[in-house]
Design a protein around this motif. Structure first.
Motif, PDB file in Angstrom:
ATOM      1  N   GLY A  94     -19.427 111.373 -36.256  1.00 33.55           N
ATOM      2  CA  GLY A  94     -20.193 111.964 -35.148  1.00 33.55           C
ATOM      3  C   GLY A  94     -21.222 111.445 -34.474  1.00 33.55           C
ATOM      4  N   LYS A  95     -21.537 111.884 -33.382  1.00 34.05           N
ATOM      5  CA  LYS A  95     -22.479 111.056 -32.480  1.00 34.05           C
ATOM      6  C   LYS A  95     -23.628 112.173 -31.926  1.00 34.05           C
ATOM      7  N   LEU A  96     -24.968 111.784 -31.818  1.00 30.06           N
ATOM      8  CA  LEU A  96     -25.820 112.599 -31.196  1.00 30.06           C
ATOM      9  C   LEU A  96     -26.785 111.752 -30.446  1.00 30.06           C
ATOM     10  N   PHE A  97     -27.116 112.245 -29.097  1.00 31.12           N
ATOM     11  CA  PHE A  97     -28.006 111.449 -28.155  1.00 31.12           C
ATOM     12  C   PHE A  97     -29.082 112.499 -28.323  1.00 31.12           C
ATOM     13  N   GLY A  98     -30.373 112.000 -28.002  1.00 35.81           N
ATOM     14  CA  GLY A  98     -31.627 112.788 -27.804  1.00 35.81           C
ATOM     15  C   GLY A  98     -32.033 112.229 -26.428  1.00 35.81           C
ATOM     16  N   PHE A  99     -32.726 113.212 -25.536  1.00 35.25           N
ATOM     17  CA  PHE A  99     -33.552 112.598 -24.327  1.00 35.25           C
ATOM     18  C   PHE A  99     -34.820 113.097 -24.418  1.00 35.25           C
ATOM     19  N   ASP A 100     -35.835 112.330 -24.259  1.00 35.13           N
ATOM     20  CA  ASP A 100     -37.375 112.891 -23.686  1.00 35.13           C
ATOM     21  C   ASP A 100     -38.161 112.118 -23.125  1.00 35.13           C
ATOM     22  N   SER A 104     -28.770 128.637 -31.103  1.00 40.77           N
ATOM     23  CA  SER A 104     -28.442 127.604 -30.101  1.00 40.77           C
ATOM     24  C   SER A 104     -27.516 126.599 -30.565  1.00 40.77           C
ATOM     25  N   THR A 105     -27.703 126.151 -31.800  1.00 37.62           N
ATOM     26  CA  THR A 105     -26.735 125.179 -32.333  1.00 37.62           C
ATOM     27  C   THR A 105     -25.409 125.638 -32.718  1.00 37.62           C
ATOM     28  N   ILE A 132     -28.199 119.654 -35.460  1.00 40.44           N
ATOM     29  CA  ILE A 132     -26.995 119.322 -35.166  1.00 40.44           C
ATOM     30  C   ILE A 132     -26.430 118.080 -36.014  1.00 40.44           C
ATOM     31  N   LEU A 133     -27.318 117.184 -36.311  1.00 41.37           N
ATOM     32  CA  LEU A 133     -26.787 116.263 -37.162  1.00 41.37           C
ATOM     33  C   LEU A 133     -26.552 116.750 -38.498  1.00 41.37           C
ATOM     34  N   SER A 134     -26.960 117.672 -38.913  1.00 39.45           N
ATOM     35  CA  SER A 134     -26.687 118.047 -40.457  1.00 39.45           C
ATOM     36  C   SER A 134     -25.079 118.703 -40.402  1.00 39.45           C
ATOM     37  N   HIS A 135     -24.452 119.028 -39.377  1.00 40.09           N
ATOM     38  CA  HIS A 135     -23.069 119.413 -39.019  1.00 40.09           C
ATOM     39  C   HIS A 135     -22.134 118.165 -38.721  1.00 40.09           C
ATOM     40  N   GLY A 154     -24.058 127.956 -31.132  1.00 43.96           N
ATOM     41  CA  GLY A 154     -23.553 127.977 -29.850  1.00 43.96           C
ATOM     42  C   GLY A 154     -22.671 126.952 -29.371  1.00 43.96           C
ATOM     43  N   LEU A 155     -23.112 125.814 -30.003  1.00 41.10           N
ATOM     44  CA  LEU A 155     -22.257 124.422 -29.533  1.00 41.10           C
ATOM     45  C   LEU A 155     -20.790 124.494 -30.323  1.00 41.10           C
ATOM     46  N   ASN A 156     -20.649 125.231 -31.283  1.00 40.40           N
ATOM     47  CA  ASN A 156     -19.452 125.486 -31.962  1.00 40.40           C
ATOM     48  C   ASN A 156     -18.914 123.939 -32.160  1.00 40.40           C
ATOM     49  N   ILE A 157     -20.007 123.242 -33.180  1.00 39.02           N
ATOM     50  CA  ILE A 157     -19.990 121.803 -33.573  1.00 39.02           C
ATOM     51  C   ILE A 157     -18.693 121.294 -34.048  1.00 39.02           C
ATOM     52  N   ASN A 158     -18.145 120.229 -33.359  1.00 38.08           N
ATOM     53  CA  ASN A 158     -17.058 119.511 -34.025  1.00 38.08           C
ATOM     54  C   ASN A 158     -17.645 118.225 -34.754  1.00 38.08           C
ATOM     55  N   PRO A 159     -17.468 118.341 -36.294  1.00 38.07           N
ATOM     56  CA  PRO A 159     -17.873 117.396 -37.138  1.00 38.07           C
ATOM     57  C   PRO A 159     -17.955 115.794 -36.597  1.00 38.07           C
ATOM     58  N   SER A 160     -16.866 115.558 -36.017  1.00 39.85           N
ATOM     59  CA  SER A 160     -16.610 114.178 -35.717  1.00 39.85           C
ATOM     60  C   SER A 160     -16.882 114.121 -33.842  1.00 39.85           C
ATOM     61  N   GLY A 161     -17.645 115.174 -33.425  1.00 40.73           N
ATOM     62  CA  GLY A 161     -17.909 115.094 -31.928  1.00 40.73           C
ATOM     63  C   GLY A 161     -18.950 114.309 -31.445  1.00 40.73           C
TER      64      GLY A 161
END
Length: 301
Positions: A46-52, A12-13, A38-41, A15-22
């Motif tokens: 880079g930035k990550l937002f979580g929703f819950d 699943s991660t 995701i953060l490990s990549h 599949g995101l084809n993560i860009n390190p600065s994305g």
């Protein structure tokens, strides 16, 4: 608090084809397993937002300057990304399953295994609970949710049984509901039947399919061309919506084409068939047995 292992974590991660600065979004934060991966990549840019929307999940917040946890349902994804000036994003991940913590906490009312309050609210600040649905909905509305969201064959019998019981005494616990449903369930299929009843009530209480459709429609304008959408589903109702939207841009699967016969759809599936867990993951994490991962790439605007 007990939370499940992240399902289909690597595919699943990846599949995101993560860009390190994305910029990325995990719209179902839960225990934070997918978010940590995701953060490990990501690099420092880079930035990550979580929703819950579940207050219990917020206790799992990750102390990382690159991460922001938003305590709201993912149907409000666009509003908050706009607030944080983070549109467009490079990828969005969603794991649509109920967490082990929610299933294993009797007081939440999600599980057929425990006797607890008939609740089932993901956001405990919401007014509508399963108790309200079971005790106050008219027969035609009960019929609709059990037929549509639970795909239960003897829906009429189930509705009549519930109504006859609640006229004598309010149904307030999962144990009471289980006893009633047992009388309607086919022999040797009691647990499967109960799971479908609980699924239908949970979907109604949390407006899950409406929220999912709003979320999917929002993803197109939010993800930049070439970005990815990675979604894990657990039952046919949500999987059908995700599959159809990724293939055609419409929830009913209807395809629109331009003058030259090219498909007009915001996303293109990476693979025709969903990715499923292998035997090793199913053995270590039984929750992954029903999981399906679908990944799609955002087309050119």
């Amino acid at each position: 608090m007990t939370y499940h292992q992240a399902v289909l974590l690597k595919p699943s991660t990846e599949g995101l084809n993560i860009n390190p600065s994305g910029i990325y979004v995990d719209v179902t934060f839960g225990a934070g397993g997918h978010s940590r991966e995701i953060l490990s990549h990501l690099n420092d840019q880079g930035k990550l937002f979580g929703f819950d929307q579940d207050a219990d999940a917020l206790r799992n917040n990750i102390e990382d300057s690159r991460f922001t946890l938003v305590p709201h349902n993912f149907r409000y994804l666009k509003n908050f990304l706009k607030l944080y000036k983070s549109i467009p994003v490079d990828g969005i991940l969603a794991d649509l399953g109920v967490s082990s913590h929610q299933f294993d906490t009797a007081e939440r009312g999600f599980s057929i295994r425990f006797d607890g309050p008939l609740d089932m609210r993901m956001n405990q600040n919401d007014e509508l609970s399963a108790q309200t649905v079971v005790n106050e909905y008219e027969e035609k509305d009960l019929y609709r949710i059990f037929k549509q969201y639970g795909e239960i064959k003897n829906t009429g019998k189930l509705c009549r049984t519930i109504i006859a019981s609640r006229e004598k005494k309010q149904i307030t616990t999962t144990g009471q509901l289980n006893e009633l449903c047992q009388t309607c369930a086919p022999r040797y299929q009691e647990n499967k039947y109960l799971a479908r009843v609980f699924q239908a009530l949970r979907i109604e209480v949390n407006h899950e399919l409406d929220a999912l459709q709003e979320f999917l429609l929002a993803c197109g304008p939010l993800i930049k061309p070439g970005g990815r959408l990675s979604v894990i589903t657990y039952h046919s109702l949500e999987d059908r919506l995700v599959k159809n939207y990724m293939r055609s841009g419409h929830f009913d699967g209807h395809q629109e084409k331009d003058f030259y016969g090219n498909l007009l759809a915001p996303f293109k599936p990476i693979k025709r068939k969903p990715i499923i867990a292998d035997e090793a993951e199913i053995t270590s994490n039984p929750r992954s047995r029903s999981a399906k991962l679908r990944v799609a790439e955002r087309g050119q605007l």
